[in-house]
Design a protein around this motif. Structure first.
Motif, mmCIF file in Angstrom:
data_model
loop_
_atom_site.group_PDB
_atom_site.id
_atom_site.type_symbol
_atom_site.label_atom_id
_atom_site.label_comp_id
_atom_site.label_asym_id
_atom_site.label_seq_id
_atom_site.Cartn_x
_atom_site.Cartn_y
_atom_site.Cartn_z
ATOM 1 N N PRO A 72 0.808 -1.139 -0.177
ATOM 2 C CA PRO A 72 0.163 0.026 -0.069
ATOM 3 C C PRO A 72 1.009 1.183 -0.050
ATOM 4 O O PRO A 72 2.077 1.289 0.707
ATOM 5 C CB PRO A 72 -0.796 -0.110 1.378
ATOM 6 N N THR A 77 5.657 9.913 1.118
ATOM 7 C CA THR A 77 6.664 10.678 1.930
ATOM 8 C C THR A 77 7.107 10.091 3.299
ATOM 9 O O THR A 77 7.852 10.764 3.985
ATOM 10 C CB THR A 77 5.724 12.060 2.430
ATOM 11 N N SER A 138 5.000 17.072 7.040
ATOM 12 C CA SER A 138 4.702 16.880 5.587
ATOM 13 C C SER A 138 3.396 17.297 5.228
ATOM 14 O O SER A 138 2.821 16.646 4.066
ATOM 15 C CB SER A 138 5.223 15.286 5.302
HETATM 16 C C1 LIG Z 1 9.892 16.639 5.023
HETATM 17 C C2 LIG Z 1 8.889 15.706 5.763
HETATM 18 C C3 LIG Z 1 8.605 16.047 7.178
HETATM 19 C C4 LIG Z 1 8.091 14.850 7.914
HETATM 20 N N1 LIG Z 1 7.326 15.252 9.112
HETATM 21 C C5 LIG Z 1 6.689 14.275 9.662
HETATM 22 C C6 LIG Z 1 5.971 14.675 11.227
HETATM 23 O O1 LIG Z 1 6.171 15.422 11.483
HETATM 24 N N2 LIG Z 1 5.446 13.684 11.668
HETATM 25 C C7 LIG Z 1 5.219 12.327 11.165
HETATM 26 O O2 LIG Z 1 4.741 11.606 11.749
HETATM 27 N N3 LIG Z 1 5.773 12.174 9.877
HETATM 28 C C8 LIG Z 1 6.480 13.040 9.168
HETATM 29 N N4 LIG Z 1 7.042 12.640 8.016
HETATM 30 C C9 LIG Z 1 6.962 11.276 7.471
HETATM 31 C C10 LIG Z 1 5.634 11.148 6.578
HETATM 32 O O3 LIG Z 1 5.411 12.219 5.896
HETATM 33 C C11 LIG Z 1 4.509 10.546 7.401
HETATM 34 O O4 LIG Z 1 4.626 9.569 8.143
HETATM 35 C C12 LIG Z 1 3.171 10.427 6.467
HETATM 36 O O5 LIG Z 1 2.118 10.181 7.328
HETATM 37 C C13 LIG Z 1 3.394 9.450 5.454
HETATM 38 O O6 LIG Z 1 2.001 9.509 4.483
HETATM 39 P P1 LIG Z 1 2.200 9.317 2.973
HETATM 40 O O7 LIG Z 1 0.956 9.630 2.452
HETATM 41 O O8 LIG Z 1 3.439 9.707 2.349
HETATM 42 O O9 LIG Z 1 2.448 7.580 3.179
HETATM 43 P P2 LIG Z 1 3.408 6.585 2.395
HETATM 44 O O10 LIG Z 1 4.855 7.143 2.739
HETATM 45 O O11 LIG Z 1 3.011 6.453 1.146
HETATM 46 O O12 LIG Z 1 3.278 5.298 3.307
HETATM 47 C C14 LIG Z 1 3.598 5.161 4.733
HETATM 48 C C15 LIG Z 1 3.143 3.939 5.302
HETATM 49 O O13 LIG Z 1 1.878 3.711 5.312
HETATM 50 C C16 LIG Z 1 1.316 2.568 4.489
HETATM 51 N N5 LIG Z 1 0.192 2.978 3.887
HETATM 52 C C17 LIG Z 1 0.024 4.358 3.069
HETATM 53 N N6 LIG Z 1 -1.376 4.477 2.635
HETATM 54 C C18 LIG Z 1 -1.934 3.104 3.048
HETATM 55 C C19 LIG Z 1 -3.309 2.923 3.351
HETATM 56 N N7 LIG Z 1 -4.179 3.473 2.600
HETATM 57 N N8 LIG Z 1 -3.416 1.615 3.737
HETATM 58 C C20 LIG Z 1 -2.626 1.082 4.778
HETATM 59 N N9 LIG Z 1 -1.335 1.523 4.630
HETATM 60 C C21 LIG Z 1 -1.138 2.514 4.141
HETATM 61 C C22 LIG Z 1 2.475 2.444 3.387
HETATM 62 O O14 LIG Z 1 2.561 1.236 3.152
HETATM 63 C C23 LIG Z 1 3.904 2.738 4.445
HETATM 64 O O15 LIG Z 1 4.320 1.668 5.240
HETATM 65 C C24 LIG Z 1 7.762 13.681 7.251
HETATM 66 C C25 LIG Z 1 8.265 13.359 5.988
HETATM 67 C C26 LIG Z 1 9.066 14.490 5.354
HETATM 68 C C27 LIG Z 1 9.612 14.197 3.759
#
Ligand SMILES: Cc1cc2nc3c(=O)[nH]c(=O)nc-3n(C[C@H](O)[C@H](O)[C@H](O)COP(=O)(O)OP(=O)(O)OC[C@H]3O[C@@H](n4cnc5c(N)ncnc54)[C@H](O)[C@@H]3O)c2cc1C
Length: 486
Positions: A72, A77, A138
Motif C-alpha cells: 500500500p 513521503t 509533511s
Molecule cells: C519533510 C517531511 C516531514 C515529515 N514530518 C513528519 C512529522 O512531523 N510527523 C510524522 O509523523 N511524519 C512525518 N514525516 C513522515 C511522513 O510524511 C508521514 O509519516 C506520513 O504520514 C506518510 O504519509 P504518506 O501518504 O506519504 O504515506 P506513504 O509514505 O506512502 O506510506 C507510509 C506507510 O503507510 C502505509 N500506507 C500508506 N497508505 C496506506 C493505506 N491506504 N492503507 C494502509 N497502509 C498505507 C505504507 O505502506 C507505508 O508503510 C515527514 C516526511 C517528510 C518528507
C-alpha cells in the motif's frame, strides 16, 4: 508469473490509465522520502491507481491468485522505507481516492478516502469550525491513509495526541481481498480493538480504503511565541519547566543553531541567527487562559536564559514562524548534499543529557548534526549531515545513528516517535522487544496475512539477536554500496 495476463486483468479492474508498468513511469514508485543510501530503490512490477474500494479489493484478490506481493502507498513521503516494493509486486497507490465523503458535526466525525491530503482535510473542516489535529511537517503532501499507516505525529500531538487518537473507524481491504469495517462513531465497540491494531501497522495488515476521523473543535484563541536561548540545554530546561508548571501547550518545538541558520537562509522566517536554540511554543484554548499562559511561558523562558521572547501579533506572523519549523527538513539541502534523519524518543527529562550525547557523537564521528524536534514529547530528530560521495562517510553515519538509537533506548526511550519502523529500522526492533514480543507480533501478522504477501520485509526483523541483526544490516548496506565493512 505471466506478466501480460496480470497486466490485462489489472487494466480490466482499474482501466488502462490506472496501471503503470513502464520503467520510466515506475521510477517514482521505486523510492519513498527515505535517504536512498539507506533504503535503496526497489522497482515494483506494477503501480496501480484505483479509484474505489471495490477496485482495491479486486486488485488484492488478483495479487492473491497469482501469489504477488502487495504494497500500500499514499504520497510516498514516509521516512522509513515503508512504501517500498522490496520484493517487487504491485504497489497500490491510493492518491486517486481523495474524496471527503461525509462530515457529521452532530456525531463529531468525517469519513474520508485514504488519499485525502492531510492539510486539505483541515482546510475543508476549518470553515465549519473544526480541524484534523495530527499535523506532520509533511502535511502539505502526505495522505490520511499514510498517517494511519504510520500512526503519524506532528507538532500539535503534544496536546492532541497522535493519529490513533483521532481515528474512530476504518474500512480495510484485508490481504485476501475481503473488505471489513472496524470501529465506528461511538467511543467503545465490543470485541478486539481492530482499529487500534490497524493504525500504525504500516500497511502490513491491509489497505485502508475509508477513514472515519474525529473532528476537533478549533480553539477560541491561539498564540505562538518564539524564545531564543544561548544553547539547547537551557531551552530543554525551559521545556521541562513549562510542562512542570501544569501547562500543556498545543506544540512545543525546538531547533538548534545549525537548523536556525539553514531555515533563515531558505525561508527568512525571522528566527534570531545568533541563538544557540529556539523554542517555538503554541498555546491554544479560551482567550483569557491563552493570554495568561503566554505570559507565564514567556516568564519561564526568561528564567531559564532566553534573551529574546517574541509573541506573534497576527496570523501572518504565526504562519511565518511555523513555516520555518515545518520546512526545516527541506532547508537541510543548504548544509550538505545528504542527511539521514533519526526519529527517536526519550523521556522529556532525559533531553538535556541526550542532546549532550548527540553532540559528543557528532564530534566523535566528525559529522555535523542539526537538531529539530518535538521537545514537548521528547521526540528527537537529529539530522546527520553527510556527503555520500566522500569515502567513509556512509559507514560513519550508520555507526553514529546506531549509537544515537542505542543511547535513546537505554535512556528509556523508543525506536521511533512517529515515522514508523518500515524497512529501515526493522532490524533494530530487537533493541526494544524480546523474542516473545516479536513472536506475538509475527503471529498477529500471520493471522491477517498467512501467505506473507502483504507489504513484506517491513516492521518485523528476520533475525532475533540485536547485535547480530544490526551488524548484518550495516553489512548489507555496505555491500550494496561496494564498501568494505569492518
Ligand atoms: C519533510 C517531511 C516531514 C515529515 N514530518 C513528519 C512529522 O512531523 N510527523 C510524522 O509523523 N511524519 C512525518 N514525516 C513522515 C511522513 O510524511 C508521514 O509519516 C506520513 O504520514 C506518510 O504519509 P504518506 O501518504 O506519504 O504515506 P506513504 O509514505 O506512502 O506510506 C507510509 C506507510 O503507510 C502505509 N500506507 C500508506 N497508505 C496506506 C493505506 N491506504 N492503507 C494502509 N497502509 C498505507 C505504507 O505502506 C507505508 O508503510 C515527514 C516526511 C517528510 C518528507
Amino acid at each position: 508469473m505471466d506478466r501480460a495476463t496480470i497486466r490485462s486483468r489489472l487494466v480490466e479492474i482499474v482501466g488502462s490509465d490506472g496501471v503503470l508498468d513502464d520503467p520510466e513511469e515506475l521510477l517514482v514508485y521505486e523510492y519513498d522520502a527515505s535517504d536512498e543510501v539507506f533504503a535503496g530503490h526497489h522497482r515494483p512490477d506494477f503501480a496501480v491507481l484505483p479509484r474505489t474500494a471495490e477496485q482495491v479489493s479486486a486488485v488484492v484478490r488478483l495479487a492473491n491468485e497469482f501469489g504477488i506481493p502487495v504494497v500500500p502507498r499514499g504520497a510516498g513521503t514516509g521516512l522509513a522505507g515503508g512504501a517500498l516494493a522490496l520484493r517487487g509486486g504491485i504497489v497500490v497507490v491510493v492518491t486517486r481516492m481523495n474524496r471527503i465523503l461525509e462530515v457529521n458535526e452532530q456525531d463529531g466525525y468525517a469519513i474520508v478516502e485514504p488519499g485525502v491530503i492531510n492539510l486539505e482535510l483541515t482546510q475543508a473542516l476549518q470553515p465549519r469550525g473544526y480541524f484534523f489535529a495530527p499535523d506532520p511537517a509533511s502535511q502539505r503532501a502526505c495522505t490520511i491513509g499514510g498517517n494511519v499507516g504510520n500512526n503519524s505525529g506532528g507538532p500539535h500531538c503534544l496536546k492532541y495526541g497522535v493519529t490513533t487518537n483521532h481515528i474512530l473507524g476504518l474500512e480495510v481491504v484485508l490481504p485476501d481481498g475481503e473488505r471489513i469495517w472496524t470501529g465506528g462513531p461511538v467511543p467503545e465497540t465490543p470485541g478486539v480493538d481492530l482499529t487500534g491494531v490497524l493504525v500504525g501497522s504500516e500497511g502490513t495488515l491491509g489497505i485502508v480504503t475509508k477513514v472515519m476521523v474525529r473532528l476537533t473543535r478549533l480553539p477560541e484563541a491561539v498564540s505562538v511565541l518564539l524564545a531564543a536561548f544561548p544553547n539547547i540545554e537551557s531551552a530543554s530546561h525551559a521545556t521541562s519547566a513549562i510542562i512542570a508548571a501544569g501547562m500543556l501547550p498545543a506544540a512545543l518545538e525546538m531547533m538548534d543553531q545549525l537548523t536556525i541558520k539553514a531555515v533563515e537562509d531558505a525561508f527568512h522566517a525571522g528566527y534570531p541567527r545568533e541563538a544557540g536554540a529556539v523554542l517555538l511554543v503554541e498555546l491554544d484554548g479560551l482567550q483569557e487562559i491563552v493570554a495568561e499562559n503566554t505570559s507565564r511561558v514567556a516568564e519561564l523562558c526568561r528564567q531559564h536564559g532566553a534573551w529574546e521572547v517574541r509573541v506573534a501579533r497576527t496570523k501572518e506572523e504565526r504562519d511565518l514562524l511555523w513555516l520555518g519549523r515545518k520546512s526545516a527538513f527541506g532547508a537541510m539541502g543548504r548544509l550538505a548534499p545528504n542527511y539521514y534523519l533519526v526519529d527517536t524518543t526519550v523521556p522529556r527529562t532525559k533531553l538535556p543529557a541526550t542532546m549532550r550525547r548527540v553532540e559528543e557523537l557528532s564530534r566523535e564521528y566528525r559529522l555535523s548534526i542539526a537538531n529539530v524536534f518535538h521537545a514537548g514529547d521528547g521526540n528527537l530528530h537529529p539530522l546527520v549531515l553527510f556527503d555520500r560521495q566522500r569515502p567513509g562517510e556512509v559507514e560513519r553515519v550508520l555507526e553514529c545513528t546506531t549509537e544515537i538509537l542505542r543511547y535513546c533506548v537505554d535512556a528509556g526511550g523508543t525506536l521511533s516517535g512517529e515515522h514508523g519502523i518500515g524497512f529501515e529500522k526493522r532490524d533494530y526492533m530487537t533493541l526494544v522487544f524480546t523474542t516473545e514480543d516479536l513472536c506475538a507480533m509475527a503471529g498477529l501478522k500471520r493471522s491477517f496475512d498467512p501467505r506473507e504477501l502483504f507489504n513484506p520485509e517491513k516492521v518485523l526483523p528476520t533475525g532475533f539477536r540485536c547485535g547480530e541483526v544490526a551488524a548484518l544490516r550495516q553489512q548489507a548496506i555496505a555491500q550494496r554500496l561496494g564498501l568494505e565493512y569492518v
